[in-house]
Design a protein around this motif. Structure first.
Motif, mmCIF file in Angstrom:
data_model
loop_
_atom_site.group_PDB
_atom_site.id
_atom_site.type_symbol
_atom_site.label_atom_id
_atom_site.label_comp_id
_atom_site.label_asym_id
_atom_site.label_seq_id
_atom_site.Cartn_x
_atom_site.Cartn_y
_atom_site.Cartn_z
ATOM 1 N N ARG A 1 47.050 39.470 35.463
ATOM 2 C CA ARG A 1 46.950 38.833 34.309
ATOM 3 C C ARG A 1 48.336 39.027 33.176
ATOM 4 O O ARG A 1 48.246 38.109 32.319
ATOM 5 N N ASP B 1 42.451 42.951 34.480
ATOM 6 C CA ASP B 1 42.570 42.183 35.695
ATOM 7 C C ASP B 1 43.824 42.598 36.258
ATOM 8 O O ASP B 1 44.351 42.246 35.360
ATOM 9 N N TYR C 1 41.249 44.997 28.393
ATOM 10 C CA TYR C 1 41.164 44.280 29.785
ATOM 11 C C TYR C 1 42.513 44.878 30.709
ATOM 12 O O TYR C 1 43.403 44.851 30.147
ATOM 13 N N ILE D 1 39.432 37.124 25.534
ATOM 14 C CA ILE D 1 39.794 38.095 24.624
ATOM 15 C C ILE D 1 39.148 37.543 23.312
ATOM 16 O O ILE D 1 38.337 37.481 22.756
ATOM 17 N N ASP E 1 45.355 36.277 29.213
ATOM 18 C CA ASP E 1 43.800 36.331 29.073
ATOM 19 C C ASP E 1 43.169 36.206 27.607
ATOM 20 O O ASP E 1 42.277 36.644 27.481
#
Length: 249
Positions: A94, A91, A89, A146, A142
């Protein structure tokens, strides 16, 4: 492609990134699916719930970092858990501290112990997944995304692999195994249909030759995990489900 080791400039549109690991750790306690959370003791998100995790050290593998963070933040030894990589992850935004890419791990274990918080976690605790699934309560960073991805992955794996047995202390009964499916899928299952499907799936479970000795009721056959890595046929959600009372009206 830029040669390995060549200097990267900000003008190239590339920024320095940090790598972290986060863990979505599930267990079943009192027939409820629980996830391990920590209360953050530092900024950002001071005092907010989060999945355990942190930065990967210079000479660590990702797995080593995940196991260390689990020990440091929750006091749990992850060596005996079913542990696998869930995904990455990254982004932008985040993490308010800068560009941070995290590699999430999925872990499963049978009725895991009460965790103990440490390092940058004020405390660690088990929370019912239903309280946080769907963003009902906010997790840090985030981590809601997840958690949702991890939950769906576990539900999918229960359909196609014998991973449900990772939630069970061996030996176990079929009713105990069914309780895992009901907790993870969030639906009641017909005991007879479930028993038939499990026993008709080659390599799913195998009897130990012993029976339980309950205080009340009849003794139940005890099982251990079989040798299969894939369930064929799969045990699909929605099959063998017990209808809710409202559906029978």
């Amino acid at each position: 492609m830029r040669p390995l080791g060549a200097q990267v400039k900000e003008s190239d549109g590339v920024e320095a990134s940090w790598v972290t690991v986060d863990l979505a750790i599930f267990t079943v306690r009192d027939e409820r699916l629980m996830v391990l959370l920590v209360e953050r003791g530092v900024e950002p998100f001071l005092g907010r719930p989060a999945l355990p995790g942190g930065y990967v050290r210079k000479r660590e593998t990702l797995r080593e970092g995940a196991l260390r963070e689990l020990r440091e933040e929750a006091g749990i030894d992850g060596d005996g858990l079913h542990l696998e990589q869930l995904g990455a992850y990254g982004d932008p935004g985040r993490d308010p501290r800068g560009r941070v890419v995290t590699v999430a791990y999925l872990a499963l274990g049978p009725d895991l112990p009460v965790p103990v918080g440490g390092t940058d976690a004020r405390c660690a605790y088990w929370a019912e997944v239903s309280e946080f699934a769907g963003g009902a309560q906010g997790l840090s960073f985030d981590h809601e995304v997840i958690l949702a991805d991890a939950l769906e992955e576990v539900r999918r794996k229960l359909e196609h692999t014998p991973v449900a047995t990772a939630f069970c202390e061996e030996p176990f009964t079929l009713s105990g195994l069914r309780a895992v499916y009901e907790a993870v899928w969030g639906q009641r299952l017909d005991p007879s249909n479930f028993r038939r499907k499990v026993l008709n799936t080659p390599g799913f479970v195998e009897p130990t030759g012993e029976r339980s000795t309950p205080l009340t009721g009849r003794p139940a056959v005890l099982y251990r995990r079989g040798g299969a890595s894939v369930l064929s046929p799969p045990l699909l959600r929605g099959t063998g489900r017990v209808p809710e009372p409202a559906e029978l009206r």
